[in-house]
Design a protein around this motif. Structure first.
Motif, PDB file in Angstrom:
ATOM      1  N   UNK A 180     -14.456  19.515 -22.855  1.00 29.51           N
ATOM      2  CA  UNK A 180     -14.736  18.126 -22.706  1.00 29.51           C
ATOM      3  C   UNK A 180     -13.307  17.422 -22.220  1.00 29.51           C
ATOM      4  N   UNK A 181     -12.274  17.961 -22.450  1.00 32.40           N
ATOM      5  CA  UNK A 181     -11.232  17.121 -22.069  1.00 32.40           C
ATOM      6  C   UNK A 181     -10.042  17.961 -21.955  1.00 32.40           C
ATOM      7  N   UNK A 182      -8.786  17.517 -21.515  1.00 33.32           N
ATOM      8  CA  UNK A 182      -7.598  18.220 -21.585  1.00 33.32           C
ATOM      9  C   UNK A 182      -6.660  16.672 -21.603  1.00 33.32           C
ATOM     10  N   UNK A 183      -5.631  17.057 -22.639  1.00 36.08           N
ATOM     11  CA  UNK A 183      -4.490  15.955 -23.096  1.00 36.08           C
ATOM     12  C   UNK A 183      -3.382  16.349 -21.737  1.00 36.08           C
ATOM     13  N   UNK A 184      -2.993  15.179 -21.202  1.00 37.00           N
ATOM     14  CA  UNK A 184      -2.016  15.352 -20.288  1.00 37.00           C
ATOM     15  C   UNK A 184      -0.692  14.100 -20.336  1.00 37.00           C
ATOM     16  N   UNK A 185       0.276  14.438 -20.263  1.00 37.63           N
ATOM     17  CA  UNK A 185       1.502  13.346 -20.165  1.00 37.63           C
ATOM     18  C   UNK A 185       2.166  13.788 -18.911  1.00 37.63           C
TER      19      UNK A 185
END
Length: 427
Positions: A180-185
């Motif tokens: 459902x999602x991906x963390x990105x910086x």
């Protein structure tokens, strides 16, 4: 000195004795330094103290449109603050919501709302058998804590010099509807300082998710946090790229002035498509009547526009740059060619990432603590605090002085050497 792995057992034993003596001497220095978090130093906070003078009891507390910032209303932020934060992210003001002081709270809310109310009409995640998130590693520990808090399964995605491994990202996103999602910086990533390449951003924008409610959680925390005037990373603007690719609703972007004005008293914002924002506002109207519009007004009157922010960030860079260079100088001088560590050379952000020999990170962090230098816990840069290789260590140079950073790094490299020798002898 030759690489440690090429040394004989006798050479390693002799070196170990030297290093142990040096370590005992270092313990006697009584160091007390904390490099565990990327906190601005008091000098950085002092630079923005005159923001407090922008408003006083005689000030006109109204927006340009005549709205009184002392009263209720404008739940999504005053127009001038939406404009300022939009400039910071490179997006139109109409795509921005301005919140309180912390982007972390917005991210938590986004995940929480998805759990209880779904995403734009999709099934609430709490009613699904399985919910998964992709986590580029090493990454930001507080991101991982949010998804862990909600019982979401986290999947490691290795970082490359151009961003997350996009072959893996595409495979998971496009084949598994539970993702459902991906963390990105995306810019000056935490902790490696990597900025996503144009190709990486475009591949993100062109994802074809199996889940209609998949979102990219684009935490643009260091969007204007350069260390140098003449060497700066720039990344493509994700919202417009998603729109071009026919995926206008696929991204939530976050930013704040936490490391621009005051770490505990800035303003935070979210950018997304208008359809996303309309859905989010349905929950916001229940959650709050408005955030701190006086603080929003204070920031707008102080910085005025993006140019004002960038001028202020040059002052930050002047303080931060010598600290990063102090760390890198010691690492280069003491560890180059020994084969016991690799480190990043970021052009911005708040961290340097160090990879020790496999199986050494926890022991290095423990040794540093024993001698008075506190580092981020080994494993913190991975979901569940578990670094499969036990090798990554995040160095946060921002808080100590350059002199303290040099002293702390001297101790750090001593611990790296000692633990590496012990590891090689044990093998």
């Amino acid at each position: 000195m030759k690489p440690y792995k090429e040394m004989s057992k006798e050479e390693l034993v002799s070196l170990k004795a030297e290093l142990e003596k040096a370590f005992e001497d270092a313990k006697g220095k009584g160091l007390k330094l904390d490099m565990s978090r990327g906190k601005p130093t008091p000098a950085q906070l002092d630079m923005a103290m005159d923001i407090m003078d922008v408003l006083n009891s005689d000030s006109d507390m109204k927006t340009e449109a005549g709205i009184d910032c002392r009263n209720y209303g404008l739940m999504d932020g005053i127009p001038e603050a939406k404009q300022l934060m939009g400039e910071m992210m490179g997006v139109p003001a109409d795509n921005v919501l301005v919140y309180g002081n912390a982007s972390l709270s917005i991210m938590y809310d986004a995940v929480s709302r998805s759990m209880t109310h779904g995403v734009m009409g999709s099934t609430p995640w709490c009613k699904l058998d399985k919910v998964k998130f992709l986590c580029p590693v090493p990454g930001y520990d507080r991101h991982f804590k949010i998804t862990e808090h909600f019982g979401i399964e986290m999947i490691n995605i290795p970082m490359t010099p151009t961003g997350p491994d996009m072959d893996l990202v595409e495979k998971y996103v496009q084949e598994d509807a539970a993702v459902k999602g991906i963390w990105c910086v995306p810019k000056y990533s935490n902790p490696q300082g990597i900025s996503y390449s144009d190709e990486t951003v475009r591949r993100f924008a062109n994802l074809k998710p199996a889940a209609e409610d998949f979102r990219i959680y684009w935490d643009n925390a260091y969007v204007i946090h350069h260390l140098y005037d003449d060497k700066q990373d720039e990344i493509l603007e994700i919202l417009s790229e998603c729109e071009k690719a026919g995926n206008p609703d696929m991204v939530f972007e976050f930013c704040s002035t936490s490391k621009v004005s005051f770490a505990g008293g800035g303003i935070a914002a979210m950018a997304a498509s208008k359809a996303n924002l309309e859905f989010i506002k349905q929950s916001m109207t229940v959650q709050t009547i408005s955030y701190d519009k006086i603080n929003q007004l204070r920031h707008v009157r102080y910085f005025k526009n993006l140019d004002g922010m960038l001028a202020h960030m040059k002052k930050h860079a002047a303080i931060m740059r010598p600290k990063f260079e102090a760390v890198l100088e010691v690492l280069d001088k003491e560890l180059t060619g020994l084969g016991i560590g690799e480190w990043t050379r970021p052009l911005g952000g708040y961290f340097i990432s160090f990879d020790a020999m496999e199986g050494c990170a926890k022991a290095i962090v423990a040794k540093c603590k024993e001698a008075g230098v506190v580092l981020t816990g080994a494993g913190a840069t991975f979901p569940y605090g578990k670094d499969p290789k036990d090798s990554n260590i995040r160095i946060a140079p921002s808080f100590p002085t350059p002199e303290e950073m040099a002293a702390a790094t001297d101790l750090f490299v001593l611990c790296v050497k000692l633990v590496s020798v012990e590891k090689l002898l044990a093998a």
